[in-house]
Scaffold this active site. Structure first.
Site, mmCIF file in Angstrom:
data_model
loop_
_atom_site.group_PDB
_atom_site.id
_atom_site.type_symbol
_atom_site.label_atom_id
_atom_site.label_comp_id
_atom_site.label_asym_id
_atom_site.label_seq_id
_atom_site.Cartn_x
_atom_site.Cartn_y
_atom_site.Cartn_z
ATOM 1 C CB CYS A 1 -0.981 -0.035 1.161
ATOM 2 S SG CYS A 1 -2.290 1.179 1.008
ATOM 3 C CD GLU B 1 -14.564 -0.867 22.236
ATOM 4 O OE1 GLU B 1 -15.630 -0.304 22.535
ATOM 5 O OE2 GLU B 1 -14.259 -2.010 22.616
ATOM 6 C CG HIS C 1 -3.742 -3.536 3.294
ATOM 7 N ND1 HIS C 1 -2.769 -2.962 4.076
ATOM 8 C CD2 HIS C 1 -4.310 -2.523 2.604
ATOM 9 C CE1 HIS C 1 -2.766 -1.657 3.887
ATOM 10 N NE2 HIS C 1 -3.690 -1.360 2.984
ATOM 11 N N GLY D 1 -9.936 -10.639 30.818
ATOM 12 C CA GLY D 1 -9.784 -10.738 29.365
ATOM 13 C C GLY D 1 -8.765 -11.816 29.022
ATOM 14 C CB VAL D 2 -8.078 -13.534 25.781
ATOM 15 C CG1 VAL D 2 -7.263 -14.714 25.330
ATOM 16 C CG2 VAL D 2 -9.516 -13.732 25.441
ATOM 17 C CG ASP D 3 -5.053 -9.706 25.448
ATOM 18 O OD1 ASP D 3 -5.401 -10.697 24.787
ATOM 19 O OD2 ASP D 3 -5.258 -8.536 25.094
ATOM 20 C CB SER D 4 -4.837 -9.705 31.853
ATOM 21 O OG SER D 4 -6.214 -9.925 31.997
ATOM 22 C CB THR D 5 -6.883 -14.880 31.404
ATOM 23 O OG1 THR D 5 -7.901 -13.993 31.820
ATOM 24 C CG2 THR D 5 -7.104 -16.241 32.028
ATOM 25 C CD GLU E 1 -1.335 -5.623 5.877
ATOM 26 O OE1 GLU E 1 -1.137 -6.114 4.741
ATOM 27 O OE2 GLU E 1 -1.556 -4.418 6.058
HETATM 28 P P1 XMP Z 1 -10.501 -0.363 17.833
HETATM 29 O O1 XMP Z 1 -11.635 0.425 18.413
HETATM 30 O O2 XMP Z 1 -9.156 0.316 18.013
HETATM 31 O O3 XMP Z 1 -10.435 -1.685 18.706
HETATM 32 O O4 XMP Z 1 -10.744 -0.818 16.430
HETATM 33 C C1 XMP Z 1 -9.592 -2.768 18.447
HETATM 34 C C2 XMP Z 1 -9.590 -3.607 19.701
HETATM 35 O O5 XMP Z 1 -8.975 -2.859 20.761
HETATM 36 C C3 XMP Z 1 -9.880 -2.698 21.843
HETATM 37 N N1 XMP Z 1 -9.685 -1.347 22.374
HETATM 38 C C4 XMP Z 1 -9.072 -1.061 23.544
HETATM 39 N N2 XMP Z 1 -8.514 -1.867 24.451
HETATM 40 N N3 XMP Z 1 -7.937 0.023 25.747
HETATM 41 C C5 XMP Z 1 -7.948 -1.313 25.569
HETATM 42 O O6 XMP Z 1 -7.442 -2.040 26.434
HETATM 43 C C6 XMP Z 1 -8.488 0.907 24.882
HETATM 44 O O7 XMP Z 1 -8.466 2.113 25.086
HETATM 45 C C7 XMP Z 1 -9.078 0.319 23.709
HETATM 46 N N4 XMP Z 1 -9.714 0.861 22.622
HETATM 47 C C8 XMP Z 1 -10.050 -0.192 21.815
HETATM 48 C C9 XMP Z 1 -11.257 -2.928 21.253
HETATM 49 O O8 XMP Z 1 -12.181 -3.354 22.250
HETATM 50 C C10 XMP Z 1 -10.981 -3.960 20.192
HETATM 51 O O9 XMP Z 1 -10.950 -5.261 20.735
#
Ligand code: XMP
Length: 502
Positions: free
Chosen positions: A49, A500, A143, A200-204, A145
């Site tokens: 890109c 979000e 893209h 959440g998955v990551d911290s777990t 990726e």
């Molecule tokens: P977006 O809104 O950026 O979301 O497309 C992609 C993923 O990231 C999460 N997300 C956040 N996670 N703090 C976090 O820990 C934040 O401020 C935040 N903003 C977005 C979102 O839920 C999605 O899984």
């Protein structure tokens, strides 16, 4: 690495270079440009890109704005030139004559540079893929990726393995062994680690990996910030402590958070308040744990060692979005678990998932025997419901959203759709709409429902619900949640939207 990396400062010689995408146009006054020395490294280069546009532009090609910015699926027709033309063989060989790809761009090539030829085109982009006549330089407008380019991984593999000659020697099993050994080495025989968990998955997964490496020398803290989902703190406590055996303290700081968030509307301010308050609460709790250990020691218990490390479940997308060539101000959103958070703490950071994407973290979780429902949990952002209340945060608004979100997720589970959806949540809009209940006119708020499918959350597609499920959800929310008289469903993909709303 940032694209502005000076080649002479590199401490090692790469086997190849991939120039990634960017929201800039090469003609923007502040556009990032690659050190031209990259083209003299003598290694293969793949421009994706903006990376393609940057490479072509540096080599006297021309880039122009498209009539329409192009987001979405496209069909690439692979050039049939073969034999003499080894570049086609190398990058696209075996992929057939056509493939589906994902486009996301505002500019594109209008003239290819001298000594390049076309290896792929789409109906909108006559130079969708180009290659140098004699050097291993390739550029693609789409893209590879993202998951919406189904054969993208094959293209990347061809470039990395066949063209650059790298070896495929990374597996998740090996990663676990190496990471546990690395954690044990850096923590030594006494060092203790503290870490925040959210459920959440990551911290777990990060907590479980830590527990595998150093057992009870890892202590997890969960902070209830008042903007969690309904009953979340209780459920997480049960799951981490009872199911996974991780040592855990839950701190209910909801009153403190909600009082600081009261009336705040700006999303970045919400994130900052939550990030800063989190630091205060977390530090106070860490100090209490340390003091309790010292007290026990005084009473004759074996010395436990100091808490020296802080575990964070940072993932690679957070790292990418936070490392900007312009500094953190150019990040897409301030993801609060990177950078700013806890920088004043004296603890050293330990981030075992820093190089992994979400889908890889799930694989890791399964290999660590974390129960499937846990590994499959939808992600939940650190700032929680505060960034899903689009207007000012108030206790009342949090309650409304918790209730609506609870119904939404419950109905998704009842319909057996939870695992088909990557992330689903309700958003509380700051607008009021007219409705009618009984024979009375109502003037109440609107809930927007979001559900997306995505593998890495860098791109996402909206989920197509069976209509009867949406009907049931809407009817339950409007009937059961006081203050809501209208429910809408969000049908935008990422990009151009984000997952979000804030
Ligand atoms: P977006 O809104 O950026 O979301 O497309 C992609 C993923 O990231 C999460 N997300 C956040 N996670 N703090 C976090 O820990 C934040 O401020 C935040 N903003 C977005 C979102 O839920 C999605 O899984």
């Amino acid at each position: 690495m940032p694209c502005t990396q000076k080649i002479e400062d590199l401490k090692w010689k790469p086997k190849g270079v991939i120039l990634s995408g960017s929201p800039y146009s090469v003609y923007d006054a502040d556009a990032p440009h690659v050190d031209p020395a990259v083209y003299s490294l003598g290694v293969p280069i793949l421009g994706i890109c903006y990376g393609l546009q940057e490479m072509a532009w540096s080599m006297q090609g021309k880039v122009a704005q498209c009539d329409h910015r192009e987001y979405g699926f496209a069909q690439v027709e692979i050039s049939k030139v073969k034999g003499e033309n080894s570049s086609v063989d190398a990058l696209f060989e075996g992929l057939g004559e056509e493939m589906q790809v994902w486009m996301s761009h505002g500019d594109q090539l209008s003239e290819i540079p001298p000594n390049f030829h076309v290896i792929g085109r789409t109906s909108n982009a006559p130079f969708a893929a180009i290659a140098h006549d004699s050097k291993p330089f390739y550029g693609i407008q789409f893209h590879p990726e993202v998951t919406h380019s189904p054969r993208g991984k094959e293209i990347i593999a061809r470039f990395v393995l066949n063209i650059c000659g790298c070896k495929h020697n990374w597996t998740m099993e090996e990663f676990i062994g190496k990471e546990i050994a690395r954690i044990r080495e850096i923590c030594g025989s006494k060092g203790r680690v503290i870490g925040a968990v959210s459920g959440g998955v990551d911290s777990t997964v990060a907590a479980k990996l830590m527990h595998e490496a150093i057992g009870d020398r890892f202590h997890a803290i969960m902070v209830d910030n008042g903007v969690l989902r309904m009953n979340e703190a209780r459920q997480v406590h049960h799951m981490l402590n009872k199911d996974l055996g991780v040592k855990l303290t839950v701190v209910d700081a909801s009153e403190l958070f909600l009082s600081r968030l009261e009336g705040i509307e700006d999303p970045e301010q919400k994130r900052r308040i939550i990030g800063n308050t989190f630091i205060n609460v977390f530090e106070a709790e860490a100090a209490k744990i340390e003091a309790a250990a010292a007290e026990e020691e005084k009473k004759g218990a074996e010395a436990k060692g100091k808490i020296e490390w802080l575990l964070q479940g940072t993932l690679y997308p957070d790292v990418i979005e936070s490392i900007s060539f312009k500094g953190p101000s150019a990040t897409i959103k301030t993801h609060h678990n990177v950078g700013g958070l806890l920088k004043d703490m004296k603890l050293k950071l330990i981030e075992p998932l820093r190089e992994l994407f979400k889908d890889e973290v799930r694989v890791l979780g399964r290999l660590l025997s974390i129960p499937a429902p846990l590994v499959q949990r939808h992600p939940f952002p650190g700032p929680g419901l505060a960034i899903r209340i689009l207007g000012p945060v108030t206790r009342e608004q949090v309650k409304i959203l918790q209730h609506a979100d609870h119904i939404y997720i419950e109905e998704i589970r009842n319909a057996g759709l939870y695992n088909q959806i990557s992330q689903a949540f309700a958003v509380l809009l700051p607008v009021k709409a007219v409705g009618v209940m009984g024979d009375k006119r109502t003037y109440e708020q609107v809930i927007a429902l979001r559900a997306v499918q995505s593998e890495d959350f860098m791109t996402a597609d909206w989920f197509v619900f069976p209509p009867d499920v949406l009907r049931r959800i809407s009817s339950r929310i409007t009937n059961e949640v006081a203050g809501i008289n209208r429910v809408t469903y969000d049908i935008t993909s990422k990009p151009p939207s984000t997952v979000e709303w804030l």
